[in-house]
Design an enzyme around this catalytic site. Structure first.
Site, PDB file in Angstrom:
ATOM      1  N   LYS A 217     -12.744  -9.615  68.114  1.00  0.00           N
ATOM      2  CA  LYS A 217     -13.122 -10.002  69.357  1.00  0.00           C
ATOM      3  C   LYS A 217     -11.090 -10.992  68.930  1.00  0.00           C
ATOM      4  O   LYS A 217     -11.315 -11.580  68.213  1.00  0.00           O
ATOM      5  CB  LYS A 217     -13.484 -10.957  69.298  1.00  0.00           C
ATOM      6  N   GLU A 291     -11.381 -20.066  59.067  1.00  0.00           N
ATOM      7  CA  GLU A 291      -9.799 -21.186  58.923  1.00  0.00           C
ATOM      8  C   GLU A 291      -9.135 -22.286  60.405  1.00  0.00           C
ATOM      9  O   GLU A 291     -10.095 -21.767  61.566  1.00  0.00           O
ATOM     10  CB  GLU A 291      -8.994 -19.829  59.044  1.00  0.00           C
ATOM     11  N   CYS A 325      -1.849 -24.983  63.698  1.00  0.00           N
ATOM     12  CA  CYS A 325      -2.848 -25.507  62.591  1.00  0.00           C
ATOM     13  C   CYS A 325      -2.335 -26.125  61.544  1.00  0.00           C
ATOM     14  O   CYS A 325      -3.091 -27.293  61.040  1.00  0.00           O
ATOM     15  CB  CYS A 325      -4.565 -24.780  62.209  1.00  0.00           C
ATOM     16  N   GLU A 423      -6.796 -33.605  66.143  1.00  0.00           N
ATOM     17  CA  GLU A 423      -5.491 -32.241  66.331  1.00  0.00           C
ATOM     18  C   GLU A 423      -5.871 -32.882  67.931  1.00  0.00           C
ATOM     19  O   GLU A 423      -6.361 -31.709  68.969  1.00  0.00           O
ATOM     20  CB  GLU A 423      -6.683 -31.134  66.117  1.00  0.00           C
TER      21      GLU A 423
HETATM   22  P1  NAD Z   1     -11.143 -21.469  69.553  1.00  0.00           P
HETATM   23  O1  NAD Z   1     -12.448 -21.999  68.997  1.00  0.00           O
HETATM   24  O2  NAD Z   1     -11.547 -22.403  71.158  1.00  0.00           O
HETATM   25  O3  NAD Z   1     -11.110 -19.727  69.469  1.00  0.00           O
HETATM   26  C1  NAD Z   1     -10.710 -19.058  68.855  1.00  0.00           C
HETATM   27  C2  NAD Z   1     -11.934 -17.801  69.357  1.00  0.00           C
HETATM   28  O4  NAD Z   1     -12.939 -18.744  68.671  1.00  0.00           O
HETATM   29  C3  NAD Z   1     -12.027 -17.239  70.599  1.00  0.00           C
HETATM   30  O5  NAD Z   1     -11.386 -15.584  70.546  1.00  0.00           O
HETATM   31  C4  NAD Z   1     -12.853 -17.578  71.053  1.00  0.00           C
HETATM   32  O6  NAD Z   1     -13.948 -16.581  72.273  1.00  0.00           O
HETATM   33  C5  NAD Z   1     -13.554 -17.699  70.287  1.00  0.00           C
HETATM   34  N1  NAD Z   1     -15.178 -18.299  70.153  1.00  0.00           N
HETATM   35  C6  NAD Z   1     -15.174 -19.672  71.442  1.00  0.00           C
HETATM   36  N2  NAD Z   1     -16.599 -19.947  71.271  1.00  0.00           N
HETATM   37  C7  NAD Z   1     -17.097 -18.483  69.946  1.00  0.00           C
HETATM   38  C8  NAD Z   1     -18.449 -18.810  70.037  1.00  0.00           C
HETATM   39  N3  NAD Z   1     -19.326 -19.613  69.819  1.00  0.00           N
HETATM   40  N4  NAD Z   1     -19.409 -17.769  69.238  1.00  0.00           N
HETATM   41  C9  NAD Z   1     -18.339 -16.992  68.774  1.00  0.00           C
HETATM   42  N5  NAD Z   1     -16.314 -16.994  69.462  1.00  0.00           N
HETATM   43  C10 NAD Z   1     -16.298 -18.108  69.627  1.00  0.00           C
HETATM   44  O7  NAD Z   1      -9.896 -21.579  69.416  1.00  0.00           O
HETATM   45  P2  NAD Z   1      -8.717 -22.268  70.218  1.00  0.00           P
HETATM   46  O8  NAD Z   1      -7.915 -22.661  70.964  1.00  0.00           O
HETATM   47  O9  NAD Z   1      -8.534 -20.209  70.267  1.00  0.00           O
HETATM   48  O10 NAD Z   1      -7.105 -21.871  68.992  1.00  0.00           O
HETATM   49  C11 NAD Z   1      -6.496 -22.728  68.600  1.00  0.00           C
HETATM   50  C12 NAD Z   1      -7.838 -23.620  67.118  1.00  0.00           C
HETATM   51  O11 NAD Z   1      -7.520 -22.642  65.691  1.00  0.00           O
HETATM   52  C13 NAD Z   1      -7.484 -24.695  66.567  1.00  0.00           C
HETATM   53  O12 NAD Z   1      -7.268 -25.612  66.433  1.00  0.00           O
HETATM   54  C14 NAD Z   1      -5.776 -24.220  65.454  1.00  0.00           C
HETATM   55  O13 NAD Z   1      -6.296 -25.199  64.396  1.00  0.00           O
HETATM   56  C15 NAD Z   1      -7.264 -23.275  65.190  1.00  0.00           C
HETATM   57  N6  NAD Z   1      -6.490 -22.471  64.465  1.00  0.00           N
HETATM   58  C16 NAD Z   1      -6.707 -22.706  63.080  1.00  0.00           C
HETATM   59  C17 NAD Z   1      -6.151 -21.797  61.407  1.00  0.00           C
HETATM   60  C18 NAD Z   1      -6.272 -21.684  60.234  1.00  0.00           C
HETATM   61  O14 NAD Z   1      -5.525 -21.109  59.605  1.00  0.00           O
HETATM   62  N7  NAD Z   1      -7.177 -22.803  60.004  1.00  0.00           N
HETATM   63  C19 NAD Z   1      -4.363 -20.456  62.609  1.00  0.00           C
HETATM   64  C20 NAD Z   1      -4.355 -21.100  64.029  1.00  0.00           C
HETATM   65  C21 NAD Z   1      -5.712 -21.446  64.889  1.00  0.00           C
END
Ligand code: NAD
Length: 521
Positions: A217, A291, A325, A423
């Site tokens: 997804k 992650e 990140c 963050e």
């Molecule tokens: P987000 O958590 O808002 O969304 C990430 C994904 O999770 C999306 O596909 C979203 O639809 C899904 N999601 C949201 N709620 C959910 C739930 N209840 N159950 C299952 N899935 C759910 O994050 P974002 O805003 O898309 O991305 C930014 C974040 O990602 C930042 O915190 C960043 O640090 C992190 N990130 C981490 C890494 C890493 O390697 N550690 C890499 C890239 C991004």
């Protein structure tokens, strides 16, 4: 998430603004594309449908979600809003495809993953334009993402042919032990918006390499390159091996996390989503791979090469417009060199070109991904100002369409300030000062995150000692944000658990089985 960050020479709109301590300079201008929407033609877009069992099909609800270009705030596509039932259909397809995929020899699976890499390389221009149009990321970033995506598939295609485990042998008297490495089954994958294709590749490649099938997804904000990936590889991967269900996290992502027949859920995203997924996964005791966010400290000692550090941070703090990140977003610099370092950093930042991806190859800073995220980042900046933090450069939004924020360096940052603890995920760096090494370490480690960090010093003892005491999954010495497929990436503490990249990811997506033969005669 660059594997090859080197500061790029810049020219153009921002090049004449240098040495702006005090934040008195004119705001940078957003460089605009010659024509709106010039990155994409209608024919470049993938089908806005679900990809299940090798074919595109509409979602059951018939509802669609808008996909927005954050540079112009215009809708560029619509995709299906998947439901829990759609997710179940995709999981069923992945379950049906799992035995045959898992039974391929390593050589056969490897060849298919190399063909995936070839296919991506053949469509490099299309994929980078699509990624830039959907995320607003500068072309240099989209090109780097694509190169690393291809290399991820090539690395996993090679690594899967050289599995590692303890040797077979007689470890108990008259018994021969054989350790098998098996696929887990179906893996559910949830990806974020900041590197849509690259984060998908970091999951898809090792998951398929280890013999699993999957349902992915993508972020509801950035589904286009994941759908295009499915389209481009539909005649390479057998039907059902890779399934894409677009939709919202609390619906499609949550269903993948709770589904009793999904063996593992892997999410890259925020801490909030990671916790939701871990809670949902607990009921079926499926494996969880997370992650999550980061707040990377950059600890600079007085003996460091300050110019080299400032030049490296130009890239490592602002890569992908700071929506990264591992971004070098929290500087802790020794008080004796703080003024000199800030001046060097501000000089670097003053020359950065802000603009739309189609406005030129030298654009380094694009927009924030969405209105909501733009408001989140500007909210942090406003509260920082109210707390007494000073913008040595930047400090707020830029005028005109699109979600652009000026690259910002915040100084006079007291210990515990919100901007230095949370963050922000935008083009914002905070600079704190310290006096003693122990104090720097305590403060660097004093946040809930533990994804990455860097230490800057030319003292060999200190470089090793401080690196070993920084509580982060990756620590760079005299560098920041340099990655490679051979080495693991992943966090400690609130940044999650599990590893992307390297043979450690292959391990995470497989299970070991011990088979013991009684060989007594
Ligand atoms: P987000 O958590 O808002 O969304 C990430 C994904 O999770 C999306 O596909 C979203 O639809 C899904 N999601 C949201 N709620 C959910 C739930 N209840 N159950 C299952 N899935 C759910 O994050 P974002 O805003 O898309 O991305 C930014 C974040 O990602 C930042 O915190 C960043 O640090 C992190 N990130 C981490 C890494 C890493 O390697 N550690 C890499 C890239 C991004």
């Amino acid at each position: 998430m660059s594997h090859s960050i080197t500061p790029t020479p810049v020219r153009g709109a921002g090049a004449d603004r240098r040495g702006l301590l005090g934040g008195t300079a004119a705001k940078p201008v957003v460089r605009r594309a010659p024509a709106p929407g010039s990155l994409l033609q209608e024919a470049d877009l993938p089908a806005g449908q679900l990809f299940i069992d090798g074919a595109f099909r509409p979602g059951r609800s018939g509802k669609l979600m808008d996909v927005i270009d954050p540079s112009s705030e215009r809708t560029i596509a619509q995709v299906a809003e998947g439901t829990a039932e759609d997710t179940d259909t995709a999981v069923a397809a992945a379950i049906a495809a799992a035995p045959a995929w898992g039974a391929l020899t390593p050589k056969e699976r490897s060849e298919l993953l190399h063909r995936v890499a070839d296919r991506l390389a053949e469509h490099a221009d299309l994929l980078t334009r699509l990624e830039s149009a959907n995320t607003g990321k500068p072309s240099a970033v989209a090109q780097d993402d694509l190169a690393q995506t291809i290399d991820t598939f090539r690395f996993m295609a090679g690594a899967l042919r050289a599995p590692t485990s303890a040797a077979a042998g007689r470890y108990a008297e008259d018994h021969l032990s054989v350790i098998l490495r098996e696929p887990l089954g179906v893996v559910g994958v949830v990806t974020p918006w900041n590197y849509p294709l690259l984060m998908a590749a970091w999951k898809i490649a090792p998951i398929l390499a280890a013999g699993n099938t999957l349902v992915i997804k993508p972020s509801e904000q950035t589904p286009l390159t994941t759908l295009k990936f499915a389209e481009l590889t539909a005649d390479v991967l057998p039907a059902g091996v890779l399934n894409v269900v677009t939709g919202y996290g609390p619906v499609v992502g949550a269903r993948l996390a709770e589904h009793p027949d999904v063996a593992m859920i892997a999410l890259t995203g925020s801490v909030r989503s990671g916790k939701a997924v871990a809670r949902a996964a607990a009921e079926s005791l499926k494996r969880v791979h997370l992650e999550l966010g980061g707040k990377a400290p950059v600890v600079i000692f007085p003996d460091a090469d300050l110019a080299a550090a400032a030049s490296a941070l130009r890239a490592a703090s602002f890569w992908n417009s700071g929506q990264e990140c591992g971004a070098a977003c929290r500087v802790l610099v020794h008080e004796s060199v703080a003024d000199e370092f800030v001046e060097l950093l501000v000089k670097e930042v003053a020359t950065m070109v802000v603009g739309e991806p189609a406005a030129g190859e030298d654009v380094e800073i694009g927009p924030m991904i969405s209105k909501a995220h733009f408001e989140r980042v500007t909210g942090y900046l406003k509260r920082a100002e109210a707390e007494g933090l000073r913008a040595a450069i930047g400090g707020g939004a830029l005028e005109g369409d699109g979600y652009f924020i000026a690259p910002t360096v915040l100084v006079d940052v007291p210990d515990g300030a919100e901007a230095a603890r949370e963050e922000i995920f935008g083009p914002v760096v905070t600079v704190e000062t310290f006096t003693e090494e122990d104090e720097a370490l305590t403060r660097a480690n004093g946040v809930p995150y533990g994804l990455s960090a860097s230490v800057w010093t030319n003292d060999a003892r200190r470089s090793h000692d401080v690196a070993s005491k920084l509580d982060a999954g990756t620590v760079w010495v005299n560098a920041h944000l340099v990655l490679a497929n051979e080495v693991p990436w992943g966090g400690f503490k609130g940044s999650g658990y599990g590893r992307d990249l390297s043979i450690y990811a292959l391990d995470d997506y497989s299970r070991t089985k011990h088979v013991m033969h009684n060989v007594a005669r």
